[in-house]
Design an enzyme around this catalytic site. Sequence first.
Site, PDB file in Angstrom:
ATOM      1  N   ASP A  31       0.867  -1.189   0.000  1.00  0.00           N
ATOM      2  CA  ASP A  31       0.000   0.000   0.000  1.00  0.00           C
ATOM      3  C   ASP A  31       0.897   1.231   0.000  1.00  0.00           C
ATOM      4  O   ASP A  31       1.905   1.272   0.723  1.00  0.00           O
ATOM      5  CB  ASP A  31      -0.899  -0.017   1.254  1.00  0.00           C
ATOM      6  CG  ASP A  31      -2.092   0.915   1.120  1.00  0.00           C
ATOM      7  OD1 ASP A  31      -3.240   0.452   1.187  1.00  0.00           O
ATOM      8  OD2 ASP A  31      -1.876   2.146   0.947  1.00  0.00           O
ATOM      9  N   TYR A 143     -13.813   7.725 -12.890  1.00  0.00           N
ATOM     10  CA  TYR A 143     -13.518   6.596 -11.986  1.00  0.00           C
ATOM     11  C   TYR A 143     -14.102   5.298 -12.555  1.00  0.00           C
ATOM     12  O   TYR A 143     -13.387   4.296 -12.721  1.00  0.00           O
ATOM     13  CB  TYR A 143     -14.083   6.891 -10.593  1.00  0.00           C
ATOM     14  CG  TYR A 143     -14.238   5.682  -9.713  1.00  0.00           C
ATOM     15  CD1 TYR A 143     -13.130   4.930  -9.340  1.00  0.00           C
ATOM     16  CD2 TYR A 143     -15.491   5.285  -9.245  1.00  0.00           C
ATOM     17  CE1 TYR A 143     -13.268   3.803  -8.527  1.00  0.00           C
ATOM     18  CE2 TYR A 143     -15.638   4.174  -8.438  1.00  0.00           C
ATOM     19  CZ  TYR A 143     -14.527   3.435  -8.089  1.00  0.00           C
ATOM     20  OH  TYR A 143     -14.668   2.324  -7.292  1.00  0.00           O
TER      21      TYR A 143
END
Length: 331
Positions: A31, A143
């Site tokens: 991450d 998106y």
Amino acid sequence: MKLLVTGGAGYVGSVCSTVLLEQGHEVVIVDDLSTGNADAVPAGAEFVEGDIGRIAAEVLGSGAGAPRFDGVLHFGAQSLVGESVEVPEKYWQGNVVTTLALLEAIRTSGTPRLVFSSTAATYGEPDRVPIIEDAPTRPTNPYGASKLAIDHAISSYSRAHGLAAMSLRYFNVAGAYHGAGENRVVETHLIPLVLQVALKQRDHISVFGTDWPTKDGTAVRDYIHVKDLADAHLLALTSARPGEHRIYNLGSGEGFTVREVISACERVTGLPIPAVDAPRRAGDPAVLIASSRRAIDELGWRPQHTDLDEIVSDAWDYLRGLGDRSHTARR
Ligand SMILES: NC(=O)c1ccc[n+]([C@@H]2O[C@H](COP(=O)([O-])OP(=O)(O)OC[C@H]3O[C@@H](n4cnc5c(N)ncnc54)[C@H](O)[C@@H]3O)[C@@H](O)[C@H]2O)c1
Ligand SMILES: O=c1ccn([C@@H]2O[C@H](COP(=O)(O)OP(=O)(O)O[C@H]3O[C@H](CO)[C@@H](O)[C@H](O)[C@H]3O)[C@@H](O)[C@H]2O)c(=O)[nH]1
């Protein structure tokens, strides 16, 4: 299985990692902390801080010898509808370019499985609800368009290179599970925002759009409990077959307006929640409700927590329990 989880310091990725660890899997989280937080990485997971688009090849290996991982669960993404309209480059680069690099690393390393976090936003404004997987895909924001482009790329990689792939198209995820939940530094999602009003961390909730063609004029969404979603990931991992890319919608099958969500939060918390009408948010569709029939029939998925009050109640218990670990309260 030994699994690489991208985005495991974020909301859905941290809950899914918690469930994977509980089931005895080995979890390595990558991450970049662009929206996630290191304190969300569950105990028992190995954590590598970095952008998966840059370090995928290093993490997955070159393909000499057996693959290092049995599969990848790819949650890491930029995922805010409104922001994607304002800053589309962040979505094409952060989602599409990043995932193409990950797909190449998956191919060259011979990693056999991929479960990808797709979205209801790939469909755009539906002709009819509930939305089935064969419905037209006409995203209303960058998106959704970026996620749809990735779904197409995964299909072709799967067909050409034998990857066992699943795209799970989540509707609106909410709730919490075993100490993992929504604790973003910048929160934009409806349920945690409304509950933050109840906690007096915000003055009011803005209702984006009161002139939608719905029963009370506010937008309708299908809220799915994050634990049910995590269970679907476990089923997807074991059901994926080489050379097949399957797509599943995941929701509770019932739609609630923004005002109904606010009422549910008032019921659960027992507190008044001031709401202020505001203009529509760019890129929002009016109504999104899932048909999860295919996941139920083919994966054997059995959602257990479909009641909105239960979903809100789990989110409320989690947020209240955060105390000074709340990233919103700390700002
Ligand atoms: N929350 C929802 O309602 C919902 C609905 C449909 C689909 N999804 C999808 O589910 C996934 C998870 O969503 P979430 O709500 O948990 O979001 P989130 O922002 O809480 O978590 C995303 C995580 O990915 C990380 N990340 C982003 N880009 C990265 C990169 N290039 N490399 C490594 N890490 C990266 C972030 O730091 C963050 O920890 C996303 O792919 C999102 O598009 C979410
Ligand atoms: O302060 C707020 C925040 C949201 N909303 C509305 O509430 C609904 C839900 O919004 P939000 O919680 O931001 O979720 P969505 O924009 O529907 O998007 C979520 O759900 C999508 C799937 O449906 C995912 O793809 C996205 O990643 C995820 O953020 C929408 O109508 C918003 O306009 C408000 O009225 N006020």
